[in-house]
Enzyme design. Structure first.
Site, PDB file in Angstrom:
ATOM      1  N   GLY A 163       0.824  -1.199   0.000  1.00  0.00           N
ATOM      2  CA  GLY A 163       0.000   0.000   0.000  1.00  0.00           C
ATOM      3  C   GLY A 163       0.855   1.245   0.000  1.00  0.00           C
ATOM      4  O   GLY A 163       1.999   1.225   0.489  1.00  0.00           O
ATOM      5  N   GLN A 181       2.891   9.929   1.241  1.00  0.00           N
ATOM      6  CA  GLN A 181       4.227   9.350   1.353  1.00  0.00           C
ATOM      7  C   GLN A 181       5.140   9.734   0.195  1.00  0.00           C
ATOM      8  O   GLN A 181       6.354   9.590   0.295  1.00  0.00           O
ATOM      9  CB  GLN A 181       4.138   7.820   1.429  1.00  0.00           C
ATOM     10  CG  GLN A 181       3.503   7.326   2.717  1.00  0.00           C
ATOM     11  CD  GLN A 181       3.335   5.822   2.684  1.00  0.00           C
ATOM     12  OE1 GLN A 181       2.382   5.306   2.138  1.00  0.00           O
ATOM     13  NE2 GLN A 181       4.288   5.095   3.247  1.00  0.00           N
ATOM     14  N   CYS A 183       5.609  -0.264   7.124  1.00  0.00           N
ATOM     15  CA  CYS A 183       5.329   0.945   6.349  1.00  0.00           C
ATOM     16  C   CYS A 183       6.559   1.303   5.536  1.00  0.00           C
ATOM     17  O   CYS A 183       7.675   1.278   6.062  1.00  0.00           O
ATOM     18  CB  CYS A 183       4.977   2.080   7.316  1.00  0.00           C
ATOM     19  SG  CYS A 183       4.609   3.625   6.483  1.00  0.00           S
ATOM     20  N   LEU A 184       6.351   1.639   4.275  1.00  0.00           N
ATOM     21  CA  LEU A 184       7.482   1.995   3.412  1.00  0.00           C
ATOM     22  C   LEU A 184       8.179   3.266   3.886  1.00  0.00           C
ATOM     23  O   LEU A 184       9.319   3.525   3.515  1.00  0.00           O
ATOM     24  CB  LEU A 184       7.013   2.159   1.963  1.00  0.00           C
ATOM     25  CG  LEU A 184       6.505   0.870   1.291  1.00  0.00           C
ATOM     26  CD1 LEU A 184       5.972   1.163  -0.099  1.00  0.00           C
ATOM     27  CD2 LEU A 184       7.603  -0.178   1.246  1.00  0.00           C
ATOM     28  N   HIS A 211      -4.612   1.852   7.501  1.00  0.00           N
ATOM     29  CA  HIS A 211      -3.228   2.338   7.617  1.00  0.00           C
ATOM     30  C   HIS A 211      -2.973   3.462   6.603  1.00  0.00           C
ATOM     31  O   HIS A 211      -2.445   4.520   6.952  1.00  0.00           O
ATOM     32  CB  HIS A 211      -2.270   1.155   7.396  1.00  0.00           C
ATOM     33  CG  HIS A 211      -0.815   1.497   7.359  1.00  0.00           C
ATOM     34  ND1 HIS A 211       0.093   0.995   8.258  1.00  0.00           N
ATOM     35  CD2 HIS A 211      -0.099   2.295   6.515  1.00  0.00           C
ATOM     36  CE1 HIS A 211       1.303   1.475   7.976  1.00  0.00           C
ATOM     37  NE2 HIS A 211       1.209   2.263   6.915  1.00  0.00           N
ATOM     38  N   GLU A 212      -3.380   3.224   5.352  1.00  0.00           N
ATOM     39  CA  GLU A 212      -3.129   4.232   4.310  1.00  0.00           C
ATOM     40  C   GLU A 212      -3.993   5.478   4.523  1.00  0.00           C
ATOM     41  O   GLU A 212      -3.550   6.599   4.264  1.00  0.00           O
ATOM     42  CB  GLU A 212      -3.379   3.644   2.917  1.00  0.00           C
ATOM     43  CG  GLU A 212      -2.541   2.420   2.559  1.00  0.00           C
ATOM     44  CD  GLU A 212      -1.050   2.602   2.775  1.00  0.00           C
ATOM     45  OE1 GLU A 212      -0.555   3.737   2.706  1.00  0.00           O
ATOM     46  OE2 GLU A 212      -0.377   1.589   3.036  1.00  0.00           O
ATOM     47  N   HIS A 267      -2.355   7.843   6.789  1.00  0.00           N
ATOM     48  CA  HIS A 267      -1.330   8.680   6.144  1.00  0.00           C
ATOM     49  C   HIS A 267      -1.953   9.969   5.613  1.00  0.00           C
ATOM     50  O   HIS A 267      -1.356  11.049   5.713  1.00  0.00           O
ATOM     51  CB  HIS A 267      -0.674   7.933   4.983  1.00  0.00           C
ATOM     52  CG  HIS A 267       0.429   6.996   5.391  1.00  0.00           C
ATOM     53  ND1 HIS A 267       1.556   7.423   6.062  1.00  0.00           N
ATOM     54  CD2 HIS A 267       0.585   5.667   5.217  1.00  0.00           C
ATOM     55  CE1 HIS A 267       2.362   6.379   6.277  1.00  0.00           C
ATOM     56  NE2 HIS A 267       1.790   5.299   5.780  1.00  0.00           N
TER      57      HIS A 267
HETATM   58 NI    NI Z   1       2.532   3.398   5.717  1.00  0.00          NI
END
Ligand code: NI
Length: 167
Positions: free
Chosen positions: A46, A51, A91-92, A133-134, A137
């Site tokens: 995701g 991000q 998380c990236l 989660h996304e 963000h």
């Molecule tokens: Ni994330």
């Protein structure tokens, strides 16, 4: 298509609030293509526009094992949620950190797709967690902010050391 740079925690830009997308035009579709490419290359399941330093309400997700079920959510809204689940998340923007976060186990979400058409989706399991989660963000929230201050400080210390080595 192009690979985008993913902001790394604790970059303050990760705390920006994303604005709704008014028109799903070619610039949005080109951003979707770039975000999908960036997510698959990372690799991740995701990615939120926040991000990649674009503060608009757009997320891409693919939790399929075959990596060919891309889901696009523009201006996502959770209409209903139920239950509790604690899945280990990563998380990236916070590489190497995995931890459990309390999330709803089942959600009903409404959003626009890549063509700008509204749709509703019921999700559970990994997909439900990933959407929540996304969506965090887009509100400027990173999952490590749910963890205890002690854990978060450990993560920050480790990331700073990493940064020093890289720099
Ligand atoms: Ni994330």
């Amino acid at each position: 298509m192009a690979l985008l740079t993913i902001l790394q925690y604790p970059d303050p830009r990760l705390h920006n609030t994303a604005a709704p997308i008014v028109q799903v035009d070619d610039s949005v579709r080109s951003l979707i293509a770039d975000m999908a490419e960036t997510m698959y290359a990372a690799p991740g399941v995701g990615l939120a526009a926040t991000q990649v330093d674009v503060h608009r309400q757009l997320i891409v997700i693919d939790v399929s094992p075959t990596h060919d079920q891309l889901k696009v959510f523009i201006n996502p809204e959770i209409l209903e949620s139920r239950g509790a689940s604690g899945v280990e998340e990563g998380c990236l923007s916070v590489p190497g950190v995995y931890d459990k976060v309390q999330r709803a186990a089942w959600i009903r979400v409404r959003a626009l797709d890549a063509k700008g058409a509204p749709f509703e989706l019921e999700a559970e399991g990994l997909l439900a967690v990933c959407i929540q989660h996304e969506m965090d963000h887009l509100k400027g929230k990173v999952f490590v902010e749910y963890l205890s201050p002690l854990k978060r400080n450990r993560i920050l210390t480790r990331l700073r050391k990493h940064e020093k080595r890289a720099g």
